[in-house]
Write an enzyme that holds these catalytic residues in place. Sequence first.
Site, PDB file in Angstrom:
ATOM      1  N   SER A 153       0.792  -1.227   0.000  1.00  0.00           N
ATOM      2  CA  SER A 153       0.000   0.000   0.000  1.00  0.00           C
ATOM      3  C   SER A 153       0.828   1.282   0.000  1.00  0.00           C
ATOM      4  CB  SER A 153      -0.954   0.022   1.198  1.00  0.00           C
ATOM      5  OG  SER A 153      -0.234   0.180   2.413  1.00  0.00           O
ATOM      6  N   LYS A 209       0.684   4.577   6.861  1.00  0.00           N
ATOM      7  CA  LYS A 209       0.113   5.406   5.796  1.00  0.00           C
ATOM      8  C   LYS A 209       0.705   6.805   5.885  1.00  0.00           C
ATOM      9  CE  LYS A 209      -2.982   2.127   4.811  1.00  0.00           C
ATOM     10  NZ  LYS A 209      -2.863   1.283   3.588  1.00  0.00           N
TER      11      LYS A 209
END
EC number: 3.4.21.89
Length: 233
Positions: free
Chosen positions: A49, A122
């Site tokens: 990701s 993230k």
Amino acid sequence: MAEQQPGARRAPRRPSLVRETAIILVSALVLSWLIKSFLVQAFFIPSASMEDTLVEGDRVMVSRLVPDAFDVHRGDVIVFKDPGSWLPPYVAPDRGPVGNAVTSAMTFVGLLPQDTGEHLIKRVIGLPGDTVVCCDAQGRVSVNGQPIDETYIKPGSVPSQDPFDTVVPEGMLFVMGDNRQHSADSRYNTGKPGGGFVPINNVVGTAFVKVWPLSDFTFMRNPGDVFAEVPEP
């Protein structure tokens, strides 16, 4: 056999080698635990990701001084505890009784990377009070009305394949992965606890250096220029 003369001093006894080794080992473990708990901690990247910034299998060092001593900034890459059901149930690999105990102990004192079964990594896009919108006519994300040119997203990715328009609540963060088309981030967790936002209290720290593989050793700098023109909310 000669008797010890009155007033003579006995030679000081030296600690045994085993005792010295034990003291050094315990001291090292305590120091490692203190460093892990208050300064830096290792983490393992479990997915794609965050490509190409981080790839699966990379190890990063995370500063534990954020958010307690230093603030979180837009653009920071953060490790945070799952706000609630972002991740599927995690089943730790079974290494046997001895292997499990050794792995747990070494992770606890910081000699192994923290298990990522309950953690995600993230990039922070929106701070508390920010309005985050996608997409403008050029397909860009805007923060507080200012479009941003995101230099860190994976080549070939677009800022978002799905539109969104949200205001970040107080005490929360809006996060996205750099590999936008393969990141289950704030955009796709709106129906879960926290509404897709990450509580600042869940932040473990900011990733500041990639340490493994050694050939890719890199200091991770905040891309401040991307957000330089963003006004305060």
